[in-house]
Design a protein around this motif. Structure first.
Motif, PDB file in Angstrom:
ATOM      1  N   ASP A   1       0.794  -1.279  -0.134  1.00 20.57           N
ATOM      2  CA  ASP A   1       0.046   0.128  -0.139  1.00 20.57           C
ATOM      3  C   ASP A   1       0.698   1.224   0.011  1.00 20.57           C
ATOM      4  OD1 ASP A   1      -2.437  -1.243  -0.127  1.00 20.57           O
ATOM      5  OD2 ASP A   1      -2.674  -1.309   1.924  1.00 20.57           O
ATOM      6  N   GLY A   2       1.888   1.265   0.855  1.00 19.65           N
ATOM      7  CA  GLY A   2       2.889   2.591   1.048  1.00 19.65           C
ATOM      8  C   GLY A   2       4.162   2.079   0.963  1.00 19.65           C
ATOM      9  N   TYR A   3       4.981   3.069   0.591  1.00 26.33           N
ATOM     10  CA  TYR A   3       6.506   2.581   0.480  1.00 26.33           C
ATOM     11  C   TYR A   3       7.222   3.886   1.155  1.00 26.33           C
ATOM     12  CZ  TYR A   3       5.475  -0.365  -3.300  1.00 26.33           C
ATOM     13  OH  TYR A   3       4.811  -1.244  -4.357  1.00 26.33           O
ATOM     14  N   GLN A   4       8.322   3.396   1.930  1.00 22.33           N
ATOM     15  CA  GLN A   4       9.049   4.492   3.012  1.00 22.33           C
ATOM     16  C   GLN A   4       9.765   5.077   1.590  1.00 22.33           C
ATOM     17  OE1 GLN A   4      10.743   1.247   5.245  1.00 22.33           O
ATOM     18  NE2 GLN A   4      10.070   2.288   6.950  1.00 22.33           N
ATOM     19  N   PHE A   5      10.231   4.543   0.588  1.00 28.21           N
ATOM     20  CA  PHE A   5      10.889   5.152  -0.468  1.00 28.21           C
ATOM     21  C   PHE A   5      10.401   4.590  -1.800  1.00 28.21           C
ATOM     22  CE2 PHE A   5      14.965   5.339  -3.023  1.00 28.21           C
ATOM     23  CZ  PHE A   5      15.253   6.540  -2.783  1.00 28.21           C
ATOM     24  N   GLU A   6      10.533   5.433  -2.743  1.00 32.74           N
ATOM     25  CA  GLU A   6      10.387   4.986  -4.064  1.00 32.74           C
ATOM     26  C   GLU A   6      11.368   5.824  -5.123  1.00 32.74           C
ATOM     27  OE1 GLU A   6       6.518   5.584  -7.074  1.00 32.74           O
ATOM     28  OE2 GLU A   6       6.198   4.718  -5.123  1.00 32.74           O
ATOM     29  N   ILE A   7      11.724   5.020  -6.140  1.00 36.18           N
ATOM     30  CA  ILE A   7      12.807   5.773  -7.189  1.00 36.18           C
ATOM     31  C   ILE A   7      12.220   5.171  -8.422  1.00 36.18           C
ATOM     32  CG2 ILE A   7      14.453   4.147  -6.801  1.00 36.18           C
ATOM     33  CD1 ILE A   7      16.770   6.092  -7.185  1.00 36.18           C
ATOM     34  N   GLU A   8      12.307   6.296  -9.451  1.00 36.08           N
ATOM     35  CA  GLU A   8      12.133   5.991 -10.739  1.00 36.08           C
ATOM     36  C   GLU A   8      13.178   5.893 -11.441  1.00 36.08           C
ATOM     37  OE1 GLU A   8       9.410   8.523 -12.834  1.00 36.08           O
ATOM     38  OE2 GLU A   8       8.086   8.575 -11.194  1.00 36.08           O
ATOM     39  N   MET A   9      13.276   4.752 -12.637  1.00 32.97           N
ATOM     40  CA  MET A   9      14.451   4.484 -13.392  1.00 32.97           C
ATOM     41  C   MET A   9      14.174   4.145 -14.545  1.00 32.97           C
ATOM     42  SD  MET A   9      16.974   2.285 -11.074  1.00 32.97           S
ATOM     43  CE  MET A   9      15.873   1.780  -9.930  1.00 32.97           C
ATOM     44  N   GLY A  10      15.053   3.885 -15.787  1.00 34.92           N
ATOM     45  CA  GLY A  10      14.567   3.598 -17.130  1.00 34.92           C
ATOM     46  C   GLY A  10      15.606   2.256 -17.517  1.00 34.92           C
ATOM     47  N   VAL A  11      14.880   1.566 -18.262  1.00 39.67           N
ATOM     48  CA  VAL A  11      15.670   0.420 -18.771  1.00 39.67           C
ATOM     49  C   VAL A  11      16.533   0.804 -19.952  1.00 39.67           C
ATOM     50  CG1 VAL A  11      15.477  -1.833 -19.890  1.00 39.67           C
ATOM     51  CG2 VAL A  11      13.817  -1.260 -18.423  1.00 39.67           C
TER      52      VAL A  11
ATOM     53  N   ARG B   1       9.917   2.570 -18.486  1.00 40.20           N
ATOM     54  CA  ARG B   1      10.208   3.449 -17.211  1.00 40.20           C
ATOM     55  C   ARG B   1       9.561   2.745 -16.303  1.00 40.20           C
ATOM     56  NH1 ARG B   1      13.954   6.987 -16.714  1.00 40.20           N
ATOM     57  NH2 ARG B   1      13.057   7.670 -15.269  1.00 40.20           N
ATOM     58  N   PHE B   2      10.206   2.741 -15.181  1.00 40.02           N
ATOM     59  CA  PHE B   2       9.638   1.827 -14.002  1.00 40.02           C
ATOM     60  C   PHE B   2      10.033   2.478 -12.584  1.00 40.02           C
ATOM     61  CE2 PHE B   2      13.906   0.522 -14.851  1.00 40.02           C
ATOM     62  CZ  PHE B   2      14.558   0.094 -13.499  1.00 40.02           C
ATOM     63  N   ALA B   3       9.447   1.962 -11.534  1.00 43.84           N
ATOM     64  CA  ALA B   3       9.658   2.469 -10.128  1.00 43.84           C
ATOM     65  C   ALA B   3       9.854   1.476  -9.366  1.00 43.84           C
ATOM     66  CB  ALA B   3       8.634   3.286  -9.645  1.00 43.84           C
TER      67      ALA B   3
ATOM     68  N   PHE C   1       7.646  -1.764 -10.496  1.00 45.53           N
ATOM     69  CA  PHE C   1       6.292  -1.815 -11.278  1.00 45.53           C
ATOM     70  C   PHE C   1       6.667  -0.887 -12.568  1.00 45.53           C
ATOM     71  CE2 PHE C   1       5.994   0.513  -7.459  1.00 45.53           C
ATOM     72  CZ  PHE C   1       6.118   1.604  -7.601  1.00 45.53           C
ATOM     73  N   ARG C   2       6.047  -1.320 -13.790  1.00 45.04           N
ATOM     74  CA  ARG C   2       6.173  -0.451 -15.004  1.00 45.04           C
ATOM     75  C   ARG C   2       5.426   0.875 -14.762  1.00 45.04           C
ATOM     76  NH1 ARG C   2       4.741  -2.964 -20.600  1.00 45.04           N
ATOM     77  NH2 ARG C   2       2.585  -2.378 -19.787  1.00 45.04           N
TER      78      ARG C   2
END
Length: 173
Positions: A31-41, A104-106, A126-127
């Motif tokens: 449900d919730g994250y302490q941290f999230e980062i976006e990246m790309g393949v 793109r994904f996180a 997740f995409r």
């Protein structure tokens, strides 16, 4: 007298066996994250099938963990310079969907104490933008002191005992 449906019974056993191995197809994100980062393949992360190689996902997970630790003031590199090595002792990964070049994904994560000397990162990939589940992981780690013995530094103990409970601002790369 009715004869038991032997093949139907065997089919049910096979189905249960396969569900045990491959899961039911259900995949619930945290449900919730302490941290999230976006990246790309990147192109070179893909194999001959045109999808991200399975081993590359561990790099994504590791990068997210290191960035999280930096943001909360527990820099992985600084610990290593002090002779404290944060190490992975177990990795469980459940793959659900393959990423491809340009996607793109996180990576979202939550940190929790597993025992006196172990901690766990619960991570999802997740995409984007649809947030389609790609992978779920549980990474168990510990800290080793200069003698190679498990010893969690005080700053990490504080983090594990509630210091990382609030969400950290999302980072984009």
């Amino acid at each position: 007298m009715s004869v038991p449906n032997f093949w139907g019974f065997c089919g049910d056993l096979v189905l249960c066996f396969l569900k045990g191995i491959f899961g039911t197809g259900e995949f619930e994100m945290m449900d919730g994250y302490q941290f999230e980062i976006e990246m790309g393949v990147r192109d070179y992360e893909c194999d001959m099938q045109g999808i991200v190689n399975n081993s590359v996902y561990q790099n994504y997970l590791e990068h997210a963990r290191h960035e999280f630790l930096k943001v909360v003031g527990a820099d992985f590199g600084e610990y290593a310079k002090k002779g404290i090595n944060l190490v992975v002792v177990r990795a469980e990964l459940d793959y659900r969907f393959s990423l491809q070049s340009g996607d793109r994904f996180a990576v979202g994560l939550n940190l929790a104490r597993e025992s006196v000397l172990r901690f766990a990162f619960y991570q999802d990939i997740f995409r984007l933008p649809c947030r389609k589940p790609v992978l779920r992981a549980k990474i168990i780690g510990t800290a080793l002191n200069g003698s190679g013995r498990p010893e969690i530094p005080a700053a990490l103990v504080s983090l594990l005992d509630g210091g990382a409970g609030e969400a950290v601002e999302e980072t984009k790369e």
